[in-house]
Design a protein around this motif. Structure first.
Motif, PDB file in Angstrom:
ATOM      1  N   GLY A 105       0.678  -1.496  -0.048  1.00 41.46           N
ATOM      2  CA  GLY A 105      -0.186   0.264  -0.338  1.00 41.46           C
ATOM      3  C   GLY A 105       0.844   1.505   0.094  1.00 41.46           C
ATOM      4  O   GLY A 105       0.408   2.865  -0.484  1.00 41.46           O
ATOM      5  N   GLY A 106       2.311   1.293   0.165  1.00 40.35           N
ATOM      6  CA  GLY A 106       2.755   2.942   0.381  1.00 40.35           C
ATOM      7  C   GLY A 106       3.901   1.951   1.170  1.00 40.35           C
ATOM      8  O   GLY A 106       4.503   1.132   1.787  1.00 40.35           O
ATOM      9  N   ALA A 107       4.772   3.993   2.045  1.00 39.53           N
ATOM     10  CA  ALA A 107       4.946   3.543   2.952  1.00 39.53           C
ATOM     11  C   ALA A 107       4.964   4.703   3.408  1.00 39.53           C
ATOM     12  O   ALA A 107       3.982   5.267   3.626  1.00 39.53           O
ATOM     13  CB  ALA A 107       6.976   3.855   1.859  1.00 39.53           C
ATOM     14  N   ALA A 108       5.548   3.923   5.065  1.00 36.61           N
ATOM     15  CA  ALA A 108       5.757   5.117   5.990  1.00 36.61           C
ATOM     16  C   ALA A 108       6.713   5.335   6.915  1.00 36.61           C
ATOM     17  O   ALA A 108       7.114   4.001   7.467  1.00 36.61           O
ATOM     18  CB  ALA A 108       4.363   4.763   6.884  1.00 36.61           C
ATOM     19  N   VAL A 109       6.297   6.092   7.499  1.00 31.01           N
ATOM     20  CA  VAL A 109       7.646   6.120   8.432  1.00 31.01           C
ATOM     21  C   VAL A 109       7.792   5.402   9.415  1.00 31.01           C
ATOM     22  O   VAL A 109       6.485   6.168  10.412  1.00 31.01           O
ATOM     23  CB  VAL A 109       8.749   7.561   8.801  1.00 31.01           C
ATOM     24  N   ALA A 110       8.520   4.351  10.124  1.00 30.99           N
ATOM     25  CA  ALA A 110       7.853   3.577  11.042  1.00 30.99           C
ATOM     26  C   ALA A 110       8.622   3.798  12.687  1.00 30.99           C
ATOM     27  O   ALA A 110       7.632   3.307  13.807  1.00 30.99           O
ATOM     28  CB  ALA A 110       7.483   1.826  11.098  1.00 30.99           C
ATOM     29  N   TYR A 111       9.905   5.009  11.981  1.00 30.33           N
ATOM     30  CA  TYR A 111      10.737   4.366  13.853  1.00 30.33           C
ATOM     31  C   TYR A 111      11.926   5.947  13.478  1.00 30.33           C
ATOM     32  O   TYR A 111      12.337   5.836  11.971  1.00 30.33           O
ATOM     33  CB  TYR A 111      11.476   3.284  14.282  1.00 30.33           C
ATOM     34  N   ARG A 112      12.366   6.432  14.525  1.00 27.66           N
ATOM     35  CA  ARG A 112      13.374   7.108  14.000  1.00 27.66           C
ATOM     36  C   ARG A 112      14.694   6.883  15.281  1.00 27.66           C
ATOM     37  O   ARG A 112      14.280   7.041  16.442  1.00 27.66           O
ATOM     38  CB  ARG A 112      12.893   9.065  14.668  1.00 27.66           C
ATOM     39  N   LYS A 113      16.311   7.089  14.668  1.00 30.46           N
ATOM     40  CA  LYS A 113      16.822   5.876  15.658  1.00 30.46           C
ATOM     41  C   LYS A 113      17.138   7.338  17.451  1.00 30.46           C
ATOM     42  O   LYS A 113      16.904   8.431  17.034  1.00 30.46           O
ATOM     43  CB  LYS A 113      18.135   6.489  14.727  1.00 30.46           C
ATOM     44  N   MET A 114      17.051   6.654  17.619  1.00 31.08           N
ATOM     45  CA  MET A 114      17.128   7.646  18.680  1.00 31.08           C
ATOM     46  C   MET A 114      18.382   7.758  19.769  1.00 31.08           C
ATOM     47  O   MET A 114      18.499   8.396  20.409  1.00 31.08           O
ATOM     48  CB  MET A 114      16.479   6.822  20.205  1.00 31.08           C
ATOM     49  N   TRP A 115      20.053   7.011  19.002  1.00 27.09           N
ATOM     50  CA  TRP A 115      20.814   7.042  20.031  1.00 27.09           C
ATOM     51  C   TRP A 115      22.045   7.449  18.511  1.00 27.09           C
ATOM     52  O   TRP A 115      22.195   6.134  17.887  1.00 27.09           O
ATOM     53  CB  TRP A 115      21.318   5.986  20.706  1.00 27.09           C
ATOM     54  N   ALA A 162      17.888  13.007  17.265  1.00 25.75           N
ATOM     55  CA  ALA A 162      17.653  11.591  17.456  1.00 25.75           C
ATOM     56  C   ALA A 162      16.165  11.663  17.357  1.00 25.75           C
ATOM     57  O   ALA A 162      14.993  12.943  18.186  1.00 25.75           O
ATOM     58  CB  ALA A 162      17.719  11.453  18.975  1.00 25.75           C
ATOM     59  N   GLY A 163      14.913  10.249  17.496  1.00 24.72           N
ATOM     60  CA  GLY A 163      14.107  10.065  18.195  1.00 24.72           C
ATOM     61  C   GLY A 163      13.539  10.021  19.100  1.00 24.72           C
ATOM     62  O   GLY A 163      14.989  10.221  19.981  1.00 24.72           O
ATOM     63  N   ASP A 164      12.378  10.569  20.022  1.00 21.99           N
ATOM     64  CA  ASP A 164      12.324  10.411  21.270  1.00 21.99           C
ATOM     65  C   ASP A 164      11.294   9.252  21.660  1.00 21.99           C
ATOM     66  O   ASP A 164      11.449   9.187  22.857  1.00 21.99           O
ATOM     67  CB  ASP A 164      11.357  11.456  21.407  1.00 21.99           C
ATOM     68  N   ARG A 165      11.694   8.227  21.216  1.00 23.94           N
ATOM     69  CA  ARG A 165      10.519   6.914  21.689  1.00 23.94           C
ATOM     70  C   ARG A 165      11.121   5.590  20.693  1.00 23.94           C
ATOM     71  O   ARG A 165      10.941   5.607  19.082  1.00 23.94           O
ATOM     72  CB  ARG A 165       8.971   7.166  21.292  1.00 23.94           C
ATOM     73  N   PRO A 166      10.681   4.556  21.418  1.00 25.84           N
ATOM     74  CA  PRO A 166      10.739   3.445  20.788  1.00 25.84           C
ATOM     75  C   PRO A 166       9.576   3.031  19.446  1.00 25.84           C
ATOM     76  O   PRO A 166       8.447   3.906  19.956  1.00 25.84           O
ATOM     77  CB  PRO A 166      10.849   2.470  22.178  1.00 25.84           C
ATOM     78  N   ALA A 167       9.637   1.889  18.792  1.00 28.70           N
ATOM     79  CA  ALA A 167       8.624   1.636  18.267  1.00 28.70           C
ATOM     80  C   ALA A 167       8.365   0.057  17.931  1.00 28.70           C
ATOM     81  O   ALA A 167       9.026  -0.895  17.996  1.00 28.70           O
ATOM     82  CB  ALA A 167       8.760   2.455  16.277  1.00 28.70           C
ATOM     83  N   VAL A 168       6.436   0.038  17.973  1.00 28.89           N
ATOM     84  CA  VAL A 168       6.780  -1.183  17.770  1.00 28.89           C
ATOM     85  C   VAL A 168       5.468  -1.543  16.762  1.00 28.89           C
ATOM     86  O   VAL A 168       5.147  -0.945  16.728  1.00 28.89           O
ATOM     87  CB  VAL A 168       6.196  -1.898  19.280  1.00 28.89           C
ATOM     88  N   LEU A 169       5.678  -2.343  15.573  1.00 24.09           N
ATOM     89  CA  LEU A 169       4.601  -2.718  14.652  1.00 24.09           C
ATOM     90  C   LEU A 169       4.601  -4.479  14.799  1.00 24.09           C
ATOM     91  O   LEU A 169       4.916  -5.240  15.369  1.00 24.09           O
ATOM     92  CB  LEU A 169       5.661  -2.911  13.084  1.00 24.09           C
ATOM     93  N   GLU A 170       2.843  -3.745  14.648  1.00 22.42           N
ATOM     94  CA  GLU A 170       2.429  -5.900  14.685  1.00 22.42           C
ATOM     95  C   GLU A 170       1.870  -6.306  12.685  1.00 22.42           C
ATOM     96  O   GLU A 170       1.688  -5.288  12.511  1.00 22.42           O
ATOM     97  CB  GLU A 170       1.007  -5.463  15.408  1.00 22.42           C
TER      98      GLU A 170
END
Length: 226
Positions: free
Chosen positions: A91-101, A112-120
């Motif tokens: 269906g396309g692309a989406a930003v799923a996570y931004r590197k934190m460190w 830096a990203g500000d939160r962890p991310a989980v995909l189901e």
């Protein structure tokens, strides 16, 4: 669920060519989820332009994911000046996570990203990470606290540091009892990496090696998340 880690060949800053290589890897992998290295769509080129989720150059990768029913996790500089993970499906692309460190010279440009991310995906909860994140115990702990079945990371390491991804993967698997998959860049790239490690791999929640690639660009390995 079949999971793969891929280390495709990369043309510096050529998103169109790299998206084509990612598409070929997706078709070859025959997996539900394919993990790619850090900044895989541009190479580890810290001055590469951002790649928006709707960038038309991603079309070959979107098409490959649509054909195979795959979710591809590809690395790119993303808007907001982050080192990101793009989740790409039919269906396309989406930003799923931004590197934190951030590491090395990355702080000169990136935020830096500000939160962890989980995909189901199909009922499996997949935590996301990028390179230095994996070396910071706090990152794995915060991600695991969200409830995950696997921890998926894209990395770039120099050839002489080829043991680092495996050491970190085994530690994370042991501490959090989750499967760990690491896609590690292979072949030369920017940032002073004339020779990168490759050796992408997948480790079980018991920290046993399930699959391991060699050091050459183009290799893919798979395991089943069960």
């Amino acid at each position: 669920m079949r999971l793969a880690v891929a280390q495709p060949p990369c043309v510096p800053k050529d998103v169109a060519a790299n998206a084509g290589a990612h598409a070929a890897a997706v078709r070859a992998a025959r997996a539900r989820v394919v993990v790619f290295p850090e900044l895989s769509l541009t190479g580890y080129e810290l001055d590469a332009a951002v790649v928006a989720a709707d960038d038309p150059r991603l079309a070959p990768l979107v098409e490959a994911c649509a054909e195979t029913g795959t979710l591809a996790l590809a690395g790119a500089p993303v808007p907001g000046e982050h080192i990101g993970v793009l989740a790409v499906d039919g269906g396309g692309a989406a930003v799923a996570y931004r590197k934190m460190w951030l590491g090395g010279d990355e702080n000169r440009r990136f935020v830096a990203g500000d939160r962890p991310a989980v995909l189901e995906v199909d009922g499996w909860r997949l935590g996301l990470a990028v390179c230095k994140d994996t070396g910071v115990p706090e990152h794995a702990a915060k991600t695991a606290a969200l409830g995950i079945d696997a921890y998926l990371a894209g990395m770039v390491e120099a050839a002489q540091d080829a043991s680092v991804p495996a050491e970190r993967a085994r530690r994370i698997a042991t501490e959090h009892r989750v499967l760990v998959a690491v896609a590690s860049f292979a072949g030369p790239t920017g940032g002073g990496y004339a020779d990168t490690a490759g050796r992408s791999g997948i480790w079980t929640p018991q920290a046993a090696l399930a699959a391991r690639a060699g050091s050459a660009a183009g290799e893919i390995v798979r395991a089943v998340l069960d």
